[in-house]
Design a protein around this motif. Structure first.
Motif, short mmCIF file in Angstrom:
data_model
loop_
_atom_site.label_atom_id
_atom_site.label_comp_id
_atom_site.label_asym_id
_atom_site.label_seq_id
_atom_site.Cartn_x
_atom_site.Cartn_y
_atom_site.Cartn_z
N VAL A 44 0.87 -1.22 0.10
CA VAL A 44 0.08 -0.12 -0.04
C VAL A 44 0.73 1.38 -0.05
O VAL A 44 1.92 1.37 0.80
N ALA A 45 0.62 2.17 -1.03
CA ALA A 45 1.42 3.57 -0.87
C ALA A 45 0.75 4.40 -0.28
O ALA A 45 -0.67 4.81 -0.69
N VAL A 46 1.39 5.32 0.37
CA VAL A 46 0.76 6.49 1.36
C VAL A 46 1.73 7.34 1.45
O VAL A 46 2.89 7.21 1.28
N GLY A 47 1.15 8.73 1.56
CA GLY A 47 2.02 10.02 1.59
C GLY A 47 2.64 9.96 3.20
O GLY A 47 3.59 10.80 3.15
N SER A 48 1.76 9.61 4.03
CA SER A 48 2.27 9.57 5.38
C SER A 48 1.43 8.52 6.10
O SER A 48 0.57 7.88 5.70
N MET A 49 1.88 8.14 7.26
CA MET A 49 1.18 7.16 8.12
C MET A 49 -0.16 7.65 8.72
O MET A 49 -1.32 6.89 8.87
N GLU A 50 -0.50 9.10 8.73
CA GLU A 50 -1.80 9.44 8.89
C GLU A 50 -2.71 9.02 7.88
O GLU A 50 -3.89 8.55 8.15
N GLU A 51 -2.28 9.15 6.60
CA GLU A 51 -3.07 8.76 5.60
C GLU A 51 -3.20 7.17 5.57
O GLU A 51 -4.49 6.45 5.24
N TRP A 52 -2.32 6.34 6.11
CA TRP A 52 -2.34 4.98 6.15
C TRP A 52 -3.74 4.61 7.37
O TRP A 52 -4.46 3.85 7.06
N ARG A 53 -3.52 5.53 8.30
CA ARG A 53 -4.68 5.38 9.31
C ARG A 53 -6.07 5.55 8.71
O ARG A 53 -6.64 4.77 9.22
N SER A 54 -6.12 6.48 7.94
CA SER A 54 -7.47 6.62 7.42
C SER A 54 -8.27 5.46 6.54
O SER A 54 -9.26 5.52 6.25
N GLN A 55 -7.15 4.73 5.85
CA GLN A 55 -7.75 3.81 5.19
C GLN A 55 -7.16 2.18 5.69
O GLN A 55 -7.28 1.20 5.05
N GLU A 56 -6.78 2.27 6.78
CA GLU A 56 -6.30 1.13 7.51
C GLU A 56 -7.27 -0.15 7.54
O GLU A 56 -7.03 -1.19 7.22
N ALA A 57 -8.52 0.08 7.71
CA ALA A 57 -9.62 -0.86 7.91
C ALA A 57 -9.95 -1.48 6.53
O ALA A 57 -10.26 -2.62 6.57
N GLN A 58 -9.28 -1.09 5.32
CA GLN A 58 -9.60 -1.52 4.19
C GLN A 58 -8.55 -2.64 3.79
O GLN A 58 -8.58 -3.33 2.66
N HIS A 59 -7.64 -2.68 4.48
CA HIS A 59 -6.29 -3.51 4.18
C HIS A 59 -6.03 -4.76 5.28
O HIS A 59 -6.51 -4.60 6.39
N PRO A 60 -5.36 -5.61 5.05
CA PRO A 60 -4.94 -6.73 5.88
C PRO A 60 -3.86 -5.97 7.01
O PRO A 60 -3.52 -4.95 6.95
N PRO A 61 -3.81 -6.44 8.29
CA PRO A 61 -2.85 -5.92 9.26
C PRO A 61 -1.62 -5.39 8.76
O PRO A 61 -0.91 -5.98 7.73
N LEU A 62 -1.21 -4.35 9.33
CA LEU A 62 0.36 -3.69 9.05
C LEU A 62 1.42 -4.94 9.55
O LEU A 62 1.18 -5.36 10.66
N SER A 63 2.17 -5.07 8.56
CA SER A 63 3.43 -6.11 9.02
C SER A 63 4.86 -5.42 8.93
O SER A 63 5.91 -5.86 9.51
N ALA A 64 4.84 -4.23 8.01
CA ALA A 64 6.09 -3.58 8.03
C ALA A 64 6.04 -2.32 7.33
O ALA A 64 5.12 -2.23 6.51
N ILE A 65 6.86 -1.56 7.60
CA ILE A 65 6.81 0.03 6.94
C ILE A 65 7.93 0.37 6.20
O ILE A 65 9.27 0.11 6.84
N LEU A 66 8.07 0.82 5.09
CA LEU A 66 8.99 1.01 4.16
C LEU A 66 9.30 2.82 3.97
O LEU A 66 8.16 3.04 3.41
N VAL A 67 10.09 3.48 4.50
CA VAL A 67 9.86 4.80 4.46
C VAL A 67 11.12 5.25 3.61
O VAL A 67 12.25 4.89 3.67
N ASN A 68 10.59 6.00 2.42
CA ASN A 68 11.36 6.37 1.32
C ASN A 68 11.96 7.88 1.79
O ASN A 68 10.98 8.66 1.54
N VAL A 69 13.16 8.14 2.24
CA VAL A 69 13.62 9.48 2.74
C VAL A 69 14.15 10.19 1.37
O VAL A 69 14.42 11.36 1.49
N GLY A 70 14.43 9.38 0.19
CA GLY A 70 14.84 10.14 -0.75
C GLY A 70 16.22 10.91 -0.45
O GLY A 70 17.30 9.68 -0.07
N GLY A 71 16.49 11.85 -0.93
CA GLY A 71 17.70 12.41 -0.90
C GLY A 71 17.88 13.24 0.48
O GLY A 71 18.98 13.96 0.76
#
Length: 232
Positions: A44-71
């Motif tokens: 699941v792609a999100v812009g922030s974890m707050e965005e994930w929280r808003s749609q968390e119920a639509q997906h299977p349980p969270l098992s890992a978080i990949l944070v792309n900090v870029g440069g």
């Protein structure tokens, strides 16, 4: 899922990997690449974890978080605090950092913040997927280049800071420094948590390396060879 599929695969598919990236194109491309790699997770792609929280119920349980900090750099307090906060908030979920560089200082900072992996964007998507799987299995991924750099830095620092280690093993160096201070075998054994017989073995090896015939000569030669080394 197909009826013949192993139970472990079904279990993994019932977990979500959240890709956090403030850049829409970046997170969408990464998400599609991970899905194409065959990773057995609901990505699941999100812009922030707050965005994930808003749609968390639509997906299977969270098992890992990949944070792309870029440069952005992990040594930036704002970035490191974000990672630390994320690790603390989702303490049972591994957090992996993806970044545009493999600078050793950045990798060490990520691990210090609690990240369970540091993936430079220079690696392929297959390696990225394997690194995520490693974190899920309880491991920690760092690029091989950083391990080599870390070893070189440690070796260089040890030689520069403790020149006595160029001749002796770390334990022999501790015994040698005790000898130069005139400490008795029993005291050395107590302070270094060794058997007295082990101390005697170390002393014999030190004498052999220095071509010394007694303890006094050992102390003299060590002071002559390593006058600036004053560690106890």
């Amino acid at each position: 899922m197909p009826p013949g599929e192993p139970k472990t695969t079904r279990t993994i598919w019932e977990q979500s990997l959240v890709v956090v990236d403030s850049r829409a194109l970046g997170r969408q491309c990464l998400t599609q690449s991970l899905r194409s790699s065959g990773i057995c997770l609901n990505v699941v792609a999100v812009g922030s974890m707050e965005e994930w929280r808003s749609q968390e119920a639509q997906h299977p349980p969270l098992s890992a978080i990949l944070v792309n900090v870029g440069g952005r750099r992990l040594t930036d307090p704002d970035i490191s605090e974000d990672i630390t906060r994320l690790v603390s908030k989702f303490h049972s979920v591994p957090v992996i950092v993806l970044a545009d560089n493999d600078d050793l200082a950045q990798i060490l900072k990520a691990l210090e913040c609690g990240a369970r992996g540091y993936i430079p964007s220079s690696v392929g998507i297959e390696i990225c997927a394997e690194a995520i799987s490693l974190a899920l299995a309880g491991g920690t991924f760092v690029p091989a280049s950083s391990v080599v750099a870390m070893k070189s830095a440690i070796d260089s620092g040890m030689q520069e800071t403790h020149p006595i280690l160029s001749m002796f093993t770390p334990r022999q160096a501790e015994v040698a420094n005790a000898l130069r201070r005139g400490k008795a075998n029993k005291i050395i054994a107590y302070e270094l948590d060794l058997h007295e017989s082990t101390v005697k073995v170390h002393i014999r090896n030190i004498m052999r390396k220095l071509k010394a015939t007694n303890r006094t000569e050992v102390a003299y030669k060590i002071n002559d060879l390593f006058p600036l080394d004053t560690r106890s």
